[in-house]
Each structure stands twice: as C-alpha cells, then as structure tokens.
Design an enzyme around this catalytic site. Sequence first.
Site, short mmCIF file in Angstrom:
data_model
loop_
_atom_site.label_atom_id
_atom_site.label_comp_id
_atom_site.label_asym_id
_atom_site.label_seq_id
_atom_site.Cartn_x
_atom_site.Cartn_y
_atom_site.Cartn_z
N ALA A 17 3.81 -6.14 -8.22
CA ALA A 17 4.21 -5.01 -7.36
C ALA A 17 5.44 -4.34 -7.92
CB ALA A 17 4.49 -5.51 -5.94
N LYS B 21 13.23 -2.39 -14.08
CA LYS B 21 12.39 -3.50 -14.56
C LYS B 21 13.26 -4.48 -15.36
CE LYS B 21 8.48 -4.13 -14.25
NZ LYS B 21 7.62 -4.77 -13.21
N LEU C 187 0.84 -1.21 0.00
CA LEU C 187 0.00 0.00 0.00
C LEU C 187 0.87 1.26 0.00
CD1 LEU C 187 -3.01 -0.91 2.34
CD2 LEU C 187 -2.80 -1.22 -0.13
N THR D 259 7.45 -4.94 -18.60
CA THR D 259 6.98 -3.87 -19.48
C THR D 259 7.73 -3.85 -20.81
OG1 THR D 259 6.94 -1.46 -19.69
CG2 THR D 259 8.59 -2.35 -18.21
N ASP D 260 7.11 -3.26 -21.82
CA ASP D 260 7.79 -3.10 -23.12
C ASP D 260 8.92 -2.08 -23.03
OD1 ASP D 260 6.22 -0.78 -22.91
OD2 ASP D 260 5.20 -1.05 -24.83
N GLU D 261 8.93 -1.26 -21.95
CA GLU D 261 9.93 -0.19 -21.86
C GLU D 261 11.35 -0.72 -21.74
OE1 GLU D 261 9.06 3.23 -19.55
OE2 GLU D 261 6.92 3.12 -19.93
N ALA E 152 15.17 0.62 -16.43
CA ALA E 152 16.42 -0.07 -16.09
C ALA E 152 16.18 -1.03 -14.92
CB ALA E 152 17.49 0.95 -15.72
N TYR F 267 13.27 3.75 -14.26
CA TYR F 267 12.17 2.77 -14.12
C TYR F 267 12.44 1.55 -15.00
CZ TYR F 267 7.74 0.54 -15.39
OH TYR F 267 6.75 -0.38 -15.68
P1 NAD Z 1 0.69 0.67 -9.89
O1 NAD Z 1 1.75 1.67 -9.58
O2 NAD Z 1 -0.69 1.13 -10.16
O3 NAD Z 1 0.58 -0.38 -8.70
C1 NAD Z 1 1.72 -0.92 -8.08
C2 NAD Z 1 1.25 -1.66 -6.83
O4 NAD Z 1 2.43 -2.25 -6.22
C3 NAD Z 1 0.61 -0.76 -5.77
O5 NAD Z 1 -0.54 -1.37 -5.25
C4 NAD Z 1 1.69 -0.64 -4.71
O6 NAD Z 1 1.17 -0.44 -3.39
C5 NAD Z 1 2.39 -1.98 -4.82
N1 NAD Z 1 3.78 -1.93 -4.34
C6 NAD Z 1 4.73 -1.02 -4.67
N2 NAD Z 1 5.86 -1.29 -3.98
C7 NAD Z 1 5.62 -2.39 -3.23
C8 NAD Z 1 6.42 -3.16 -2.34
N3 NAD Z 1 7.68 -2.83 -2.04
N4 NAD Z 1 5.86 -4.26 -1.76
C9 NAD Z 1 4.57 -4.60 -2.03
N5 NAD Z 1 3.77 -3.89 -2.85
C10 NAD Z 1 4.29 -2.80 -3.45
O7 NAD Z 1 1.27 -0.19 -11.11
P2 NAD Z 1 0.53 -0.76 -12.42
O8 NAD Z 1 0.48 0.30 -13.41
O9 NAD Z 1 -0.68 -1.49 -12.00
O10 NAD Z 1 1.64 -1.81 -12.89
C11 NAD Z 1 1.67 -3.13 -12.33
C12 NAD Z 1 2.84 -3.88 -12.93
O11 NAD Z 1 2.68 -3.96 -14.36
C13 NAD Z 1 4.19 -3.23 -12.70
O12 NAD Z 1 5.13 -4.25 -12.46
C14 NAD Z 1 4.49 -2.50 -14.00
O13 NAD Z 1 5.89 -2.41 -14.21
C15 NAD Z 1 3.84 -3.43 -15.00
N6 NAD Z 1 3.36 -2.79 -16.24
C16 NAD Z 1 2.50 -1.72 -16.17
C17 NAD Z 1 2.00 -1.17 -17.36
C18 NAD Z 1 1.05 -0.01 -17.34
O14 NAD Z 1 0.72 0.52 -18.41
N7 NAD Z 1 0.54 0.44 -16.19
C19 NAD Z 1 2.39 -1.71 -18.59
C20 NAD Z 1 3.28 -2.79 -18.61
C21 NAD Z 1 3.75 -3.33 -17.41
O1 DAU Z 2 4.77 0.96 -21.83
C1 DAU Z 2 4.39 0.45 -20.59
C2 DAU Z 2 4.54 1.51 -19.52
O2 DAU Z 2 3.47 2.43 -19.69
C3 DAU Z 2 4.52 0.94 -18.11
O3 DAU Z 2 5.63 0.10 -17.94
C4 DAU Z 2 4.55 2.07 -17.07
O4 DAU Z 2 4.42 1.53 -15.78
C5 DAU Z 2 3.38 2.99 -17.34
O5 DAU Z 2 3.42 4.09 -16.45
C6 DAU Z 2 3.42 3.50 -18.78
O6 DAU Z 2 4.56 4.37 -18.99
P1 DAU Z 2 4.45 5.72 -19.84
O7 DAU Z 2 5.55 6.61 -19.45
O8 DAU Z 2 4.27 5.41 -21.28
O9 DAU Z 2 3.01 6.25 -19.28
P2 DAU Z 2 2.52 7.72 -18.84
O10 DAU Z 2 1.05 7.64 -18.65
O11 DAU Z 2 3.37 8.29 -17.76
O12 DAU Z 2 2.81 8.58 -20.17
C7 DAU Z 2 2.25 8.23 -21.42
C8 DAU Z 2 2.82 9.21 -22.45
O13 DAU Z 2 2.29 10.52 -22.19
C9 DAU Z 2 4.32 9.36 -22.39
O14 DAU Z 2 4.83 9.54 -23.70
C10 DAU Z 2 4.54 10.63 -21.58
C11 DAU Z 2 3.32 11.47 -21.93
N1 DAU Z 2 2.83 12.36 -20.84
C12 DAU Z 2 2.59 11.82 -19.63
C13 DAU Z 2 2.13 12.59 -18.58
C14 DAU Z 2 1.90 12.00 -17.21
C15 DAU Z 2 2.60 13.71 -21.10
O15 DAU Z 2 2.79 14.20 -22.23
N2 DAU Z 2 2.14 14.48 -20.06
C16 DAU Z 2 1.92 13.99 -18.80
O16 DAU Z 2 1.53 14.78 -17.90
#
Ligand code: NAD
Ligand code: DAU
Length: 378
Positions: free
Chosen positions: A84, A188, A37, A135-137, A186, A184
């Site tokens: 997480a 992952k 949390l 992640t694809d990143e 790096a 981030y």
């Molecule tokens: P999020 O930030 O919404 O949620 C992360 C969760 O992990 C939170 O509930 C947080 O409390 C928990 N957490 C963080 N540190 C912790 C710790 N030390 N111990 C236990 N719990 C912990 O993330 P998300 O966007 O739901 O992403 C989930 C996973 O999917 C991540 O591993 C992220 O790298 C990956 N991912 C996300 C996206 C995306 O677009 N959001 C895309 C590809 C991969």
């Molecule tokens: O590709 C998967 C990734 O997607 C996940 O691994 C990450 O956890 C997730 O956060 C997401 O990363 P991005 O950096 O792509 O997402 P974000 O929503 O932060 O930004 C999406 C795009 O929009 C990016 O090119 C940055 C841009 N952006 C983002 C914010 C927050 C803006 O232009 N303005 C903003 O205020």
Amino acid sequence: MSKTIIITGGAGFIGSHVVRLFVNKYPDYRIINLDKLTYAGNLSNLKDVEQKPNYKFVKMDICDFPAVLKLMQDEQADGIIHLAAESHVDRSIKDPFSFAQTNVMGTLSLLQAAKAYWESLPEKYEGKRFYHISTDEVYGALEMTNPEGIEPPFSTKASSGAHHLAYGSAFFTEKTKYQPHSPYSAAKASSDHFVRAFHDTFGLPTIVTNCSNNYGPYQFPEKLIPLFVNNIRHRKPLPVYGKGENDRDWLYVEDPARAIDLIFHKGQIAETYNIGGFNEWKNIDIVKLLIKTTDRLLGRPEGVDMDLITYVTDRAGHDLRYAIDSTKLQRELGWEPSLQFEEGIEKTVRWYLDNQAWLDAVTSGDYQKYYESMYQGR
Ligand code: NAD
Ligand code: DAU
C-alpha cells in the site's frame, strides 16, 4: 504449512496480481487484502478471486494503528507483504503531504503493529515476516553516458527482444546510496529506512525489495503505458514529458509478483533484493512501440497515430535513467523474468483494448461503486 498473510494495497495494480497469485497458488493460506480503496484501489481487479474461501478483503487505512493491530491479533497474522502506498510521482509533486502520511506514517503504523503483536506471542518472531515493497526510485537517477545505447553487460528474458540496450554503464545495486529526488521517492526512501531500523533496533524479521517499473493489466491509467494506450484508442494527444529521452527498466507485472512470492518464502531476513529486467527503454521508443502495436491491434495502418505525440513541459525533477542490477536475486534465488518486452507490450495493449469497460469505469469513477455493491453490509 498454513499461514495467514496480510497483503496491503492488494486492490491496486501490483497488489492485485500478488493477491491473485497467492490465493490461487496457496489454498492453505489465508490471504487478507488490507486496502483503503483510495482512487488507485479497485476491487474489480480481483473479481476472479473474491469468492475464494482463502481470500478476505478488509477496508482499512494502514495509518490507523489501533485498527491494524486489532486486525493482526484477530486474524493471527504470520506475515505482512506491504504494497500500500501513494505511488504516482506527478501526484507527489502536487500533494507531498499525503505521500508522507501514507508511505511513511502508514509504514510505521504497520511496523509498530507487527512488533506489538508478534512480541506478545510465545514464539515471538519465529516464522514471521514483514516484507516491504519499495522502488528503484529511492536510488535517484543514473547518468546517460551512452545515449545511443550499448549492449548491456547482462541480459534477461525481458531484454532479449529486438531492443537490447543499456544507456549507461552504471546500474543500481543493493549497495547504491539512497538519493531520492521526488516527494514520492523521498517518502518511499524514508519508509525503507524505518523498516530496516525496526530490524536493527527490535529484531523485526524484515525484507526489503526495490523494483523497477512494472507494466501490465489493471494499472491505473495515469501511468505512462495504460494512459497512452487509452489515448491512442481515442485519438487523444500523447503528452511526452521533455524530449522523451528519459529511460526506465520495465518488467511485466506477473514477473515481479513471482519474485515477491519467491522472496517472501526464500529470501533472507534483513536482506535487500533488487528486482529488474535489464530491459531499458527510452520513453519515446516505448511510445512509438505502443502506437504501432495499438494501431495494428485496432486494424489501423501501423504508425498512423504517430502524429498524436505531443512534447510537453518536463516533469519537475524528472529522473533521467533508472537501471537495476538484479544479479543478486537471479543468482541467490534463481528468479528470471519470463517475458520479453515486445511480447509483454502486445499482451498488455490487447488486455486494455479488450477491457475497455474496465478503463471506462476507472476513468469515469464508476469503479468506486463496486465496493458498495459487493461489500456493504458484510
Ligand atoms: P497503486 O497506486 O496501483 O496501488 C496502491 C494501493 O494502495 C491501492 O489499492 C490503494 O487503495 C492502496 N492504498 C493507498 N493508500 C493506502 C492506505 N493509507 N491504507 C491502505 N491502502 C492504501 O500502486 P502500485 O503501482 O501497485 O504499487 C504498489 C507498491 O509497489 C507501492 O508501494 C509502490 O511504491 C511499489 N512499486 C511500484 C512500481 C510500479 O511500477 N508500479 C515499481 C516499484 C515499486
Ligand atoms: O521505477 C519504479 C516506479 O515506476 C514506481 O516506484 C512508481 O510507483 C511508478 O509510478 C513508476 O514511476 P515512473 O514515474 O517511472 O512511471 P510513470 O508511468 O509515471 O512514467 C514513466 C515515464 O514516462 C517517466 O519518465 C515519465 C514519463 N511520462 C509519464 C506520463 C504519465 C510521460 O512522458 N508522460 C506522461 O503522461
């Protein structure tokens, strides 16, 4: 067959959708949501499943190896689905240490605990699974060789709307070399290497998936889509980084959640699967779509809020283009996204507008009190 699965990060955005899917779909399984949390964890994301008999929440830090090992032993965990993480790129630029700690050391702690517990069992790794969500990143950034966009070589339901473009001919495949650019990605990437190393060195039954950008309900409003919907509603500026030309491949969150279910059950050990929608959008085009959709749903003249667009200094090291080739997952396991982007955006904007209380609680910090009221003393 009954199983006990620990889902880490289940109170976050994607994790809450995965927990909901597993709790509802598998009444015979025991689903343990292990989450620290942090600011990104919000138990109110799971109000609808928290009373189910096959669901349990445990507040724990994945970095706490003795606690994680004890939990695995006490609960006799058969599987881990590990979500997480610290997940926001902009935060990683300000505070890389917490990303290395959680994403690298936390993953290592889970791997060691799984290895120690499963190796102590008579059946050892038989029927066990450690599924790491990445992640694809980690693959870095692709060139924008077709800035005007072309018909992509593949399409899916997600990309079959009016907009159906690729901005280059190259895609990330499961064989693409890792080249992370942000702290981030790096961190992952490092965690992915540890997971594969535990398979290769100890035989731990691991699977890794690399997914593109998710959007949908319950996403923390620091990420592009929920932040901008909230700002449009309140007529606040929309900070578009650089020229808004960066391009991402988007999936409605319930689609990756279904992929995670499929891969957890049917994916091959030691394999990697890319999850993506062949659904590329430039940020500025998404922002315009969000403005039009939000305006329409609020009963404002469509597009009246275009003047909220504010170009700001670019994100440091901003990756230009991500585009995932998910052919392997589609061909081998038959997964396909179910929703086209314009439909998904409409559903998502509507959800944030209908759930202003959720957004207000998150932006004011009140959501963190939910744990106190629900779980204190249990
Ligand atoms: P999020 O930030 O919404 O949620 C992360 C969760 O992990 C939170 O509930 C947080 O409390 C928990 N957490 C963080 N540190 C912790 C710790 N030390 N111990 C236990 N719990 C912990 O993330 P998300 O966007 O739901 O992403 C989930 C996973 O999917 C991540 O591993 C992220 O790298 C990956 N991912 C996300 C996206 C995306 O677009 N959001 C895309 C590809 C991969
Ligand atoms: O590709 C998967 C990734 O997607 C996940 O691994 C990450 O956890 C997730 O956060 C997401 O990363 P991005 O950096 O792509 O997402 P974000 O929503 O932060 O930004 C999406 C795009 O929009 C990016 O090119 C940055 C841009 N952006 C983002 C914010 C927050 C803006 O232009 N303005 C903003 O205020």
